[in-house]
Structures are given as C-alpha cells and as structure tokens.
Scaffold this motif. Structure first.
Motif, PDB file in Angstrom:
ATOM      1  N   GLN A  85       0.808  -1.573   0.105  1.00 45.42           N
ATOM      2  CA  GLN A  85      -0.127  -0.031   0.103  1.00 45.42           C
ATOM      3  C   GLN A  85       1.160   1.146  -0.137  1.00 45.42           C
ATOM      4  O   GLN A  85       1.696   1.631   1.040  1.00 45.42           O
ATOM      5  CB  GLN A  85      -0.811  -0.188   1.786  1.00 45.42           C
ATOM      6  N   ILE A  86       0.732   2.190  -1.004  1.00 46.97           N
ATOM      7  CA  ILE A  86       1.725   2.962  -1.516  1.00 46.97           C
ATOM      8  C   ILE A  86       1.056   4.802  -1.191  1.00 46.97           C
ATOM      9  O   ILE A  86      -0.119   3.778  -2.303  1.00 46.97           O
ATOM     10  CB  ILE A  86       2.820   2.911  -2.719  1.00 46.97           C
ATOM     11  N   GLN A  87       1.307   5.278  -0.258  1.00 47.02           N
ATOM     12  CA  GLN A  87       0.739   6.586  -0.302  1.00 47.02           C
ATOM     13  C   GLN A  87       0.699   7.403  -1.539  1.00 47.02           C
ATOM     14  O   GLN A  87       0.617   8.331  -1.656  1.00 47.02           O
ATOM     15  CB  GLN A  87       0.209   6.773   1.518  1.00 47.02           C
ATOM     16  N   TYR A  88       2.682   7.694  -1.002  1.00 50.43           N
ATOM     17  CA  TYR A  88       3.161   9.171  -1.905  1.00 50.43           C
ATOM     18  C   TYR A  88       4.119   8.253  -2.634  1.00 50.43           C
ATOM     19  O   TYR A  88       5.440   7.492  -1.529  1.00 50.43           O
ATOM     20  CB  TYR A  88       3.155  10.189  -0.892  1.00 50.43           C
ATOM     21  N   VAL A  89       5.015   9.151  -3.203  1.00 47.60           N
ATOM     22  CA  VAL A  89       6.602   9.337  -3.491  1.00 47.60           C
ATOM     23  C   VAL A  89       6.734  11.026  -3.550  1.00 47.60           C
ATOM     24  O   VAL A  89       5.896  11.275  -4.501  1.00 47.60           O
ATOM     25  CB  VAL A  89       6.824   8.406  -4.337  1.00 47.60           C
ATOM     26  N   LYS A  90       8.130  11.546  -3.477  1.00 42.32           N
ATOM     27  CA  LYS A  90       8.193  12.391  -3.031  1.00 42.32           C
ATOM     28  C   LYS A  90       9.755  12.704  -3.729  1.00 42.32           C
ATOM     29  O   LYS A  90      10.629  11.720  -2.737  1.00 42.32           O
ATOM     30  CB  LYS A  90       8.682  13.460  -1.745  1.00 42.32           C
ATOM     31  N   GLU A 107       6.080  16.139  -5.407  1.00 45.85           N
ATOM     32  CA  GLU A 107       5.258  14.985  -5.111  1.00 45.85           C
ATOM     33  C   GLU A 107       4.267  14.189  -5.846  1.00 45.85           C
ATOM     34  O   GLU A 107       3.421  15.000  -6.394  1.00 45.85           O
ATOM     35  CB  GLU A 107       4.830  15.637  -3.780  1.00 45.85           C
ATOM     36  N   PHE A 108       4.310  12.558  -6.253  1.00 41.15           N
ATOM     37  CA  PHE A 108       2.942  11.331  -6.502  1.00 41.15           C
ATOM     38  C   PHE A 108       2.073  11.259  -5.593  1.00 41.15           C
ATOM     39  O   PHE A 108       2.929  10.024  -4.823  1.00 41.15           O
ATOM     40  CB  PHE A 108       4.384  10.835  -7.646  1.00 41.15           C
ATOM     41  N   PRO A 109       1.252  11.596  -5.298  1.00 32.23           N
ATOM     42  CA  PRO A 109      -0.167  10.990  -4.563  1.00 32.23           C
ATOM     43  C   PRO A 109      -0.348   9.421  -4.818  1.00 32.23           C
ATOM     44  O   PRO A 109      -1.522   9.192  -5.673  1.00 32.23           O
ATOM     45  CB  PRO A 109      -1.226  11.547  -4.106  1.00 32.23           C
ATOM     46  N   VAL A 110       0.038   8.579  -4.889  1.00 29.64           N
ATOM     47  CA  VAL A 110      -0.300   7.040  -6.151  1.00 29.64           C
ATOM     48  C   VAL A 110      -1.210   6.978  -4.672  1.00 29.64           C
ATOM     49  O   VAL A 110      -2.296   6.334  -5.760  1.00 29.64           O
ATOM     50  CB  VAL A 110       1.377   6.286  -5.475  1.00 29.64           C
ATOM     51  N   GLN A 111      -1.235   6.685  -3.752  1.00 26.91           N
ATOM     52  CA  GLN A 111      -2.847   5.881  -3.542  1.00 26.91           C
ATOM     53  C   GLN A 111      -3.568   4.643  -4.017  1.00 26.91           C
ATOM     54  O   GLN A 111      -4.405   4.627  -4.787  1.00 26.91           O
ATOM     55  CB  GLN A 111      -3.663   7.010  -3.816  1.00 26.91           C
ATOM     56  N   SER A 112      -2.070   3.984  -4.044  1.00 28.04           N
ATOM     57  CA  SER A 112      -2.540   2.556  -4.717  1.00 28.04           C
ATOM     58  C   SER A 112      -1.890   0.985  -4.542  1.00 28.04           C
ATOM     59  O   SER A 112      -0.909   1.634  -3.641  1.00 28.04           O
ATOM     60  CB  SER A 112      -1.772   2.310  -6.571  1.00 28.04           C
ATOM     61  N   LYS A 113      -2.870   0.433  -4.468  1.00 28.50           N
ATOM     62  CA  LYS A 113      -2.306  -1.158  -3.838  1.00 28.50           C
ATOM     63  C   LYS A 113      -1.664  -1.869  -4.718  1.00 28.50           C
ATOM     64  O   LYS A 113      -2.967  -2.479  -5.498  1.00 28.50           O
ATOM     65  CB  LYS A 113      -3.401  -1.280  -2.742  1.00 28.50           C
ATOM     66  N   TRP A 114      -0.928  -2.875  -4.409  1.00 24.21           N
ATOM     67  CA  TRP A 114      -0.311  -3.875  -5.650  1.00 24.21           C
ATOM     68  C   TRP A 114      -0.287  -5.037  -4.516  1.00 24.21           C
ATOM     69  O   TRP A 114      -0.031  -5.283  -3.522  1.00 24.21           O
ATOM     70  CB  TRP A 114       0.794  -3.695  -5.922  1.00 24.21           C
ATOM     71  N   PRO A 115      -1.188  -6.278  -5.187  1.00 24.23           N
ATOM     72  CA  PRO A 115      -1.257  -7.465  -4.074  1.00 24.23           C
ATOM     73  C   PRO A 115      -0.511  -8.112  -4.637  1.00 24.23           C
ATOM     74  O   PRO A 115      -0.058  -8.388  -5.560  1.00 24.23           O
ATOM     75  CB  PRO A 115      -2.710  -7.217  -4.639  1.00 24.23           C
ATOM     76  N   GLU A 116       0.042  -9.128  -3.650  1.00 26.05           N
ATOM     77  CA  GLU A 116       0.609  -9.900  -3.997  1.00 26.05           C
ATOM     78  C   GLU A 116       2.215  -9.894  -4.248  1.00 26.05           C
ATOM     79  O   GLU A 116       2.398 -10.739  -5.179  1.00 26.05           O
ATOM     80  CB  GLU A 116      -0.092 -11.529  -4.177  1.00 26.05           C
ATOM     81  N   VAL A 117       2.644  -8.930  -3.722  1.00 26.71           N
ATOM     82  CA  VAL A 117       4.186  -8.338  -4.770  1.00 26.71           C
ATOM     83  C   VAL A 117       5.708  -9.886  -3.805  1.00 26.71           C
ATOM     84  O   VAL A 117       5.287  -9.983  -2.574  1.00 26.71           O
ATOM     85  CB  VAL A 117       4.515  -7.381  -4.623  1.00 26.71           C
ATOM     86  N   GLY A 118       5.836  -9.983  -5.276  1.00 26.70           N
ATOM     87  CA  GLY A 118       6.716 -11.780  -4.491  1.00 26.70           C
ATOM     88  C   GLY A 118       8.306 -10.762  -3.853  1.00 26.70           C
ATOM     89  O   GLY A 118       8.261 -10.417  -3.895  1.00 26.70           O
ATOM     90  N   ILE A 119       8.707 -11.981  -3.436  1.00 29.91           N
ATOM     91  CA  ILE A 119      10.035 -11.993  -2.454  1.00 29.91           C
ATOM     92  C   ILE A 119      11.344 -11.638  -3.650  1.00 29.91           C
ATOM     93  O   ILE A 119      11.291 -11.957  -4.806  1.00 29.91           O
ATOM     94  CB  ILE A 119      10.439 -13.145  -1.621  1.00 29.91           C
ATOM     95  N   GLY A 120      11.107  -9.868  -3.029  1.00 30.93           N
ATOM     96  CA  GLY A 120      12.850  -9.670  -4.134  1.00 30.93           C
ATOM     97  C   GLY A 120      11.710  -9.327  -5.776  1.00 30.93           C
ATOM     98  O   GLY A 120      12.630  -8.555  -6.531  1.00 30.93           O
ATOM     99  N   LYS A 121      10.637  -9.345  -5.640  1.00 28.99           N
ATOM    100  CA  LYS A 121      10.122  -8.133  -6.454  1.00 28.99           C
ATOM    101  C   LYS A 121       9.701  -7.014  -6.793  1.00 28.99           C
ATOM    102  O   LYS A 121       9.925  -6.507  -5.587  1.00 28.99           O
ATOM    103  CB  LYS A 121       8.401  -9.405  -7.550  1.00 28.99           C
ATOM    104  N   ASP A 122       9.661  -6.034  -7.907  1.00 28.48           N
ATOM    105  CA  ASP A 122       9.512  -4.254  -7.783  1.00 28.48           C
ATOM    106  C   ASP A 122       8.101  -4.038  -8.452  1.00 28.48           C
ATOM    107  O   ASP A 122       7.709  -4.997  -9.082  1.00 28.48           O
ATOM    108  CB  ASP A 122      10.843  -4.301  -8.549  1.00 28.48           C
ATOM    109  N   VAL A 123       7.439  -3.028  -7.872  1.00 31.15           N
ATOM    110  CA  VAL A 123       6.813  -2.625  -8.661  1.00 31.15           C
ATOM    111  C   VAL A 123       7.434  -1.215  -9.027  1.00 31.15           C
ATOM    112  O   VAL A 123       7.604  -0.756  -8.621  1.00 31.15           O
ATOM    113  CB  VAL A 123       5.123  -2.696  -7.686  1.00 31.15           C
TER     114      VAL A 123
END
Length: 399
Positions: A211-216, A230-246
């Motif tokens: 759950q990422i609320q913002y990136v500054k 500031e980038f108000p992301v307010q997004s949720k990435w479900p089930e991100v694997g170990i060592g994986k990125d979004v």
C-alpha cells in the motif's frame, strides 16, 4: 674589590641559569621519550588489533595445516539470493594431495536449522602452497532468498585426511522495502533533462500487499532544495513476490540550467513506514575528450581450476586528484578462445579522484565459458572519440 673575571654573584647566577637549562632540557628529553614510548605502544596496539580484526573476518578454527574459510556478506538483504562460499586453505608452503570427506554445512537461526547440506563421498584433490580450493557454493546447490530478519550462524565441518576441521561464522539478515531509481545518468550537461522512473522492491521474507500512499522527490544543491515534486500514488499492489518490484513513478523530469553537484532524494510511504534513498547527481559544462587520465586494470586471477566458479571485473581508474567526466563511445570485452563477448555503447562515466569504475563483471554463472583446461585471455578495449585504451591479461585454467 675588583675582579679580573666575573664576581661570585655573577658566577652563581650563571650557574643557576645553566642548571635551569639542564633541568628544562632533561624534562624535554623525558617528555620526548614518553611521547615516543606512547607512540610505539599505540603502533603495537594498532598492529595487534588490526591483525585481530583482519583475521576476525575469517572466523574459523584451524588445524596446523588446514583452514576453512566461510565467505558471506553481512548484512544480507532478504529478497536477494544468499551467497555463501566455503574454501579450504593449505597453510603449508608446499603442494599437498589431500582426501576430503564427510562435508556438512548448516545455516542456523535462533529457532533451529534453516538449511542443511551433507556430502559423505570422499574427494581426492591437490592443494597448491598457500592456496585455496572451493569446497561449497550455496548458489550452486540452492537459492535462499527469504530469510527473516535476525542473526544466523553458518557451521561447517569436514574431514581432511581423516582429521576433522571445523568453522563457523555469523551474519545478519534484514528485511526492508527498497527504492530503485532507474534511468539516472552518471552526469548531465547543462541544458539536458534528468528523466527517472521509481520502483519499489519487496526485499522482505514474505509475499506482501504493498500500500503506497505517496512518492516524493527532492533535488538539493548546497543543502538548498532547488526542485521537489510529490506523486500521490494511493495505490495498492497485491501479492508482490519476494525480491520483486513495482513501478510507482514513470518518467519524473527535471531540466538543468546550470552546472553543479546535486543530491536527489526519493522518499515513499509504504505500508505505513517511510523508506528513502539519496543519490548524487552531477551537471557539468564539459567533459574529457580522450582517455589520457585513466587506465584499465582487472582483478582477474592468474590461475583457476576448471571446476571452480570465479568472479572478476575490469575497471577504469582515475589517475588524477580531480573529478573526471567521460563520454565512452564503446567498451569491448572478449575472452578467447571462449566465445564470450561483451559490448556496451554510449556510456557516461563520472570518476571521483583516484577512484575506479567497473566496466565489466565476469559472474560465477559465466564460468561455463572456461570449461576446458588451457590459457584464456581477457581482452578489454575502450574507445573515446579518437582515443582508445587496451588491456590484456592471461588466465590459466587447470584440470
């Protein structure tokens, strides 16, 4: 009464002055002697503790002629592949033929074993004088990427000519969310734009919903903020694997209108916790047009075993006490008689004074390029404008 020389009072005064000078000189010599003694004691202590710290890197118990060395990076970041190597060193000044048997390795946590390996078969091999032989490489046997945060201990036992050799070493595992900045160049020219994308990596021991609320983003020059976004992301990435990125930000852009040294800071609020990273960014008006101020060198080994996995690199080194900025046209690396070939084009390089820059890395999984005994040659060529640099080194692969 008249005196032909000095009167008694003058002689007495002179004598007192002489004695005072002698006392001061004696005290000065004593102080110098004490300082010299203290300096020597400090040097001995530094040497003693330096040796202890150096050999502390290799926490092993050794017999008279055999020594096990455990190599592991600490702290280890969960979500990446754990790299553990075990080597047997010959502490004699002559080659020896040995029989190695009953090799066991365990990785232990406070709750018990997390990994075990056992090899009962005997292996006969030759150890060169004051040289080592790779006995175990974890990445060849298994891939451990999900160790929970905490302290772990590696315990190794084996028999060398029926004599048991033992070693252990501890390391720390950490879990965190990590920010990755993609597209950042080593340096920019005045008038160019910095274009970056921001990724968030799940370097924890479990699959997570992010759950990422913002990136500054902050860009500072001389401790002053010259740009922020500031980038108000307010997004949720479900089930991100170990060592994986979004990817959370795509193509953030800033145009440089003057030269200077900047610091780019990226901050993000992830699952209620703040994570950040800071990176240097340089903008210049000009750059080197040739390679006169740099040299190529490599840490390539002179000799390896045909079954040994190795890693080495080739570097550009700044030979001056000033920052260097290079626009490299092309980097070529070859390893004849193998078919390994590597090439990079249009590489920007920022070299701090007397620093080095890795232009090529030979990784353990590339070892298949040297599967036959013989002499291989590492050949590196760097082109910059009308100038070029050439480097060559031989590697003897023995069976």
């Amino acid at each position: 009464m008249k005196y032909l020389s000095k009167d008694p009072e003058e002689w007495k005064k002179k004598e007192q002055q002489f004695l005072q000078r002698e006392r001061e000189q004696t005290r000065r010599y004593r102080r110098q002697g004490i300082y010299f003694l203290i300096l020597n004691v400090v040097i001995v202590l530094i040497f003693f503790f330096g040796l202890r710290m150096y050999y502390g890197q290799f926490p092993s118990q050794r017999t008279e002629i055999n020594q096990l060395i455990i190599q592991v990076e600490t702290p280890y970041v969960s979500g990446t592949s754990l790299d553990v190597k075990v080597r047997l060193y010959n502490n004699q000044n002559k080659p020896r033929e040995v029989v190695i048997s009953n090799f066991t390795l365990q990785i232990l946590s406070n709750e018990g074993p997390v990994y075990s390996f056992s090899q009962k078969d005997s292996v006969r091999t030759t150890l060169d004088a004051f040289a080592s032989r790779l006995l175990f490489d974890l990445r060849r046997e298994s891939e451990l990427t999900s160790l929970r945060a905490g302290e772990y201990t590696i315990v190794v036992k084996t028999k060398v000519d029926d004599q048991e050799v033992y070693a252990q070493k501890s390391f720390v595992s950490t879990e965190k969310y990590q920010i990755l900045v993609e597209g950042l160049l080593d340096f920019y020219l005045v008038g160019e734009s910095m274009k970056t994308s921001i990724y968030l990596v799940n370097n924890t021991a479990t699959v997570r919903d992010l759950q990422i609320q913002y990136v500054k983003l902050f860009l500072k020059e001389n401790e002053q903020i010259v740009w922020q976004k500031e980038f108000p992301v307010q997004s949720k990435w479900p089930e991100v694997g170990i060592g994986k990125d979004v990817r959370v930000v795509d193509q953030a852009e800033f145009a440089f209108d003057h030269e200077g040294k900047y610091i780019l800071t990226v901050q993000s609020l992830v699952n209620g916790s703040i994570t950040s990273v800071s990176l240097p960014v340089m903008c210049v008006r000009d750059y080197e047009k040739d390679l006169k101020k740099v040299k190529i060198y490599s840490d390539v080994p002179k000799q390896i075993n045909v079954r040994e996995q190795v890693a080495f690199s080739a570097y550009l080194q700044n030979t001056t006490n000033k920052d260097l900025f290079l626009m490299i046209d092309q980097i070529d690396v070859n390893l004849p008689p193998s078919t390994l070939s590597y090439q990079r084009r249009s590489v920007r390089v920022w070299l701090d004074p007397y620093s080095q820059y890795e232009i090529f890395k030979f990784l353990p999984w590339n070892t298949s390029a040297m599967t036959r005994p013989g002499v291989y040659k590492l050949i590196v060529k760097v082109l910059c404008g009308s100038d070029s640099k050439y480097f060559e080194s031989s590697i003897q692969v023995i069976d």
